[in-house]
Motif scaffolding. Structure first.
Motif, mmCIF file in Angstrom:
data_model
loop_
_atom_site.group_PDB
_atom_site.id
_atom_site.type_symbol
_atom_site.label_atom_id
_atom_site.label_comp_id
_atom_site.label_asym_id
_atom_site.label_seq_id
_atom_site.Cartn_x
_atom_site.Cartn_y
_atom_site.Cartn_z
ATOM 1 N N ALA A 73 11.073 10.545 -8.732
ATOM 2 C CA ALA A 73 10.070 10.947 -8.195
ATOM 3 C C ALA A 73 10.437 9.891 -6.575
ATOM 4 O O ALA A 73 10.124 10.322 -5.858
ATOM 5 N N VAL A 74 10.058 8.383 -7.275
ATOM 6 C CA VAL A 74 10.856 7.925 -6.358
ATOM 7 C C VAL A 74 11.752 7.427 -5.802
ATOM 8 O O VAL A 74 11.864 7.650 -3.694
ATOM 9 N N LEU A 131 -3.088 1.145 -12.225
ATOM 10 C CA LEU A 131 -2.573 -0.295 -12.271
ATOM 11 C C LEU A 131 -1.926 -0.365 -10.676
ATOM 12 O O LEU A 131 -2.383 -0.634 -9.609
ATOM 13 N N ALA A 132 -1.411 0.983 -9.961
ATOM 14 C CA ALA A 132 -1.465 1.326 -8.481
ATOM 15 C C ALA A 132 -2.992 0.973 -7.068
ATOM 16 O O ALA A 132 -2.775 0.232 -6.175
ATOM 17 N N GLN A 133 -3.633 1.656 -8.056
ATOM 18 C CA GLN A 133 -4.586 1.805 -7.401
ATOM 19 C C GLN A 133 -5.795 0.297 -7.417
ATOM 20 O O GLN A 133 -6.148 0.167 -6.620
ATOM 21 N N LEU A 143 0.618 3.756 -3.238
ATOM 22 C CA LEU A 143 0.627 5.369 -2.826
ATOM 23 C C LEU A 143 0.913 6.188 -3.184
ATOM 24 O O LEU A 143 0.993 7.299 -3.254
ATOM 25 N N VAL A 144 3.066 6.029 -3.311
ATOM 26 C CA VAL A 144 4.297 6.880 -3.623
ATOM 27 C C VAL A 144 3.749 7.232 -5.147
ATOM 28 O O VAL A 144 3.820 8.703 -6.253
ATOM 29 N N VAL A 145 4.273 5.430 -6.008
ATOM 30 C CA VAL A 145 3.418 5.833 -7.377
ATOM 31 C C VAL A 145 1.706 7.345 -7.450
ATOM 32 O O VAL A 145 1.725 7.510 -8.343
ATOM 33 N N ILE A 146 0.890 6.457 -6.480
ATOM 34 C CA ILE A 146 -0.379 7.095 -6.944
ATOM 35 C C ILE A 146 0.142 8.587 -6.713
ATOM 36 O O ILE A 146 -1.005 10.201 -7.395
ATOM 37 N N LEU A 147 0.554 9.351 -5.275
ATOM 38 C CA LEU A 147 0.868 10.443 -4.987
ATOM 39 C C LEU A 147 1.822 11.310 -6.490
ATOM 40 O O LEU A 147 1.677 12.492 -6.744
ATOM 41 N N ALA A 148 3.107 10.285 -6.856
ATOM 42 C CA ALA A 148 3.874 10.938 -8.052
ATOM 43 C C ALA A 148 2.838 11.373 -9.092
ATOM 44 O O ALA A 148 2.830 12.374 -9.795
ATOM 45 N N GLU A 149 1.932 10.609 -10.337
ATOM 46 C CA GLU A 149 0.743 10.739 -10.151
ATOM 47 C C GLU A 149 0.293 12.178 -10.763
ATOM 48 O O GLU A 149 0.353 12.635 -11.007
ATOM 49 N N GLY A 150 -0.148 12.168 -9.755
ATOM 50 C CA GLY A 150 -1.265 13.020 -9.418
ATOM 51 C C GLY A 150 0.004 14.377 -8.742
ATOM 52 O O GLY A 150 -0.503 15.582 -10.170
ATOM 53 N N GLY A 151 1.325 13.937 -8.296
ATOM 54 C CA GLY A 151 2.700 15.770 -8.999
ATOM 55 C C GLY A 151 2.331 15.986 -9.852
ATOM 56 O O GLY A 151 2.211 17.239 -10.757
ATOM 57 N N GLY A 208 1.043 -1.430 0.077
ATOM 58 C CA GLY A 208 0.083 0.019 -0.007
ATOM 59 C C GLY A 208 0.423 1.112 0.245
ATOM 60 O O GLY A 208 0.754 2.083 -0.222
ATOM 61 N N TYR A 209 1.969 0.905 0.551
ATOM 62 C CA TYR A 209 2.852 2.378 0.732
ATOM 63 C C TYR A 209 3.346 2.894 -0.419
ATOM 64 O O TYR A 209 2.999 4.491 -0.769
ATOM 65 N N ALA A 210 3.784 1.179 -0.719
ATOM 66 C CA ALA A 210 4.592 1.502 -2.823
ATOM 67 C C ALA A 210 3.481 2.065 -3.634
ATOM 68 O O ALA A 210 3.581 2.846 -4.809
#
Length: 529
Positions: A209-210, A255-257, A49-57, A45-47
């Motif tokens: 980003a990661v 994919l992350a979601q 969330l990192v991808v989702i936040l990166a995509e949002g940014g 979930g943390y991993a």
């Protein structure tokens, strides 16, 4: 893929369908898969969330976020504190949880989910200040909420709340500094170092980003804030092959979601949710009707926003995957009653997303906060030509762009940039200065290194303001601006009949003598100079 299609037509956030898939696969479901590894769920979930936040940014537009940045920062910090306090009090006095469990629930459910909000609002054009606040808030509030949940889930009593506030401020400051630094250095490197293949640029952007998250976490700062800020800087830095990078990040975000929600659905045991249904309804009711509105109205009191916009932002506080992921933290930490906390949060997210999600467009319509849709921005993709010290810009003209009807000569690109090819209806041709551009055209623009940014800014300005962009004050960030009374500095252009020599002169708009017909290359009678 079917879930995405169903959610887009029904107006429901797709997370509910993904959770349903996980529940159907898991215990009490069709395949009865036994899965109860909360620690693995938290790591994945943390991993994700990192991808989702990166995509949002990467998708956040700085011109929309910048004016509302102070408001978003306050509502994602002060507002979170107000929401946590009110929700925790309700969980303690109305549901009967002890203070540690109540504070954990209050912190867990105080984080909003941008994906859930915009998945149901994508058909409703809203003012940029509302979308900017909601988007920035959802990117910023994950950081303080994670810190609070970890602190409340730690072994031992929670003492000295003022020290906790200082710790949160320090971690946010470290995360912000690292995120801005990594994002700036990454964008600088990608703009000046040509990679051997265009497909490497999307991978490089996501890797940077990661890296920001990793550096922030290792420095005992907020890695989530670091990754969001780094991605926002990268997303607004005019990087090469940007459309491909944006599509790649969007696909990774989906994919992350999907994976995260299915995994959360597997983790839950449906028959255990029955006993915690009504406590979740009570806590969610206080959160939705009291805590969220008060946090929005009180934290945004210093900012002059209309009350109806605050009402919409209060109702738009959708919860998504983040609260369910955060609910695994007390399970991993061994907090007493952590399973009940997870069940309450799970039910709360599902029930109130079902209520708020489909009604958000209706609420926006009743509050009369629909805005006129803005003209579509140009799609510009840049490919560096390292050996030639130039750039190749691929420009797509969208349906509502004001570049439609503008002649190539009226683009007034800076010296060192030129439109070399036009693709129209699957046919390509070399344009003349009198070629009239149309919606749907794709342009190939060659620009030297020194004028690459000016050329792109001028193209965007014409797309927003038409052929009189400079006179109307639309600069597109190029610094070429003016008003009808002050057209700005002279523009370096190429005058016809001079053999391509550079002539410095002020280009003045004039009234056309004759309107051009359908033929794009018909001789023009415009008195240009």
């Amino acid at each position: 893929m079917a879930a995405v299609r169903i959610s887009s037509r029904s107006g429901l956030p797709s997370l509910l369908l993904y959770l349903g898939i996980g529940i159907a696969l898991g215990q009490d479901g069709i395949f009865d898969v036994k899965f109860d590894n909360a620690e693995l769920t938290q790591v994945i979930g943390y991993a994700a969330l990192v991808v989702i936040l990166a995509e949002g940014g990467l998708g956040a537009k700085w011109k929309e976020v910048r004016p509302v940045l102070p408001a978003a920062a306050v509502v994602s910090t002060v507002g979170v504190g107000i929401s946590v306090g009110i929700t925790a009090a309700a969980a303690h006095y109305l549901v009967g949880l002890d203070w540690r469990q109540a504070l954990i629930i209050g912190a867990v459910v105080s984080s909003t989910d941008a994906a859930a909000v915009f998945s149901v609002l994508r058909r409703v054009p809203l003012p940029s200040r509302i979308t900017g606040v909601l988007e920035a808030e959802s990117g910023f509030n994950d950081a303080p909420v994670v810190i609070l949940v970890v602190a409340f889930s730690a072994v031992g009593p929670v003492e000295h709340w003022y020290l906790l506030i200082g710790e949160i401020a320090l971690e946010l400051a470290i995360g912000a500094a690292i995120g801005i630094t990594v994002g700036w250095l990454g964008s600088l490197g990608l703009r000046h170092v040509a990679l051997p293949a265009s497909g490497l640029y999307p991978i490089a952007v996501m890797a940077i980003a990661v890296m920001a998250y990793a550096a922030g976490a290792m420095a005992h700062g907020s890695g989530f804030l670091a990754v969001y800020l780094a991605a926002m800087i990268l997303g607004n830095s005019k990087l090469p092959h940007w459309p491909a990078t944006r599509g790649f990040a969007d696909g990774l975000g989906w994919l992350a979601q999907i994976g995260m929600f299915v995994l959360l659905g597997l983790l839950v045991t449906p028959h255990d949710l029955v006993d915690d249904f009504w406590p979740a309804i009570v806590v969610g009711l206080v959160l939705t009707m009291v805590a969220r509105p008060l946090s929005v109205f009180l934290s945004l009191a210093p900012f002059r926003l209309p009350a109806r916009e605050k009402v919409l932002m209060s109702w738009a506080g959708l919860r998504g995957a983040v609260p369910i992921i955060l609910a695994t933290i007390p399970m991993v930490s061994g907090v007493e009653g952590s399973t009940r906390i997870f069940n309450i949060v799970f039910v709360l997210v599902i029930v109130y997303t079902l209520i708020q999600g489909p009604t958000l467009p209706w609420v926006a319509d009743k509050l009369k906060i629909a805005d006129e849709p803005e003209p579509d921005d140009l799609g510009i993709e840049s490919a560096p030509l390292e050996r030639l010290r130039g750039h190749l810009l691929s420009v797509g003209i969208p349906a509502k762009s004001k570049m439609h009807g503008v002649e190539v000569g009226e683009l007034r690109l800076p010296a060192g940039a030129a439109v070399t090819l036009v693709v129209r209806e699957e046919e390509s041709f070399v344009p003349s200065p009198t070629t009239v551009l149309r919606r749907g055209d794709e342009l190939l623009v060659v620009a030297t290194d020194p004028v690459r940014d000016k050329a792109e800014a001028r193209l965007r300005a014409v797309g927003e303001g038409g052929k009189l962009a400079g006179w109307l004050g639309t600069s597109g960030g190029s610094g070429v601006s003016g008003t009808p009374g002050n057209p700005g500095p002279p523009v370096l252009t190429k005058a016809p009949g001079t053999g391509g020599s550079d002539v410095r002169q002020a280009v003045k708009p004039v009234r056309p003598v004759k309107k051009l017909g359908p033929a794009d290359d018909a001789p023009t009678t415009n008195a240009r100079r």
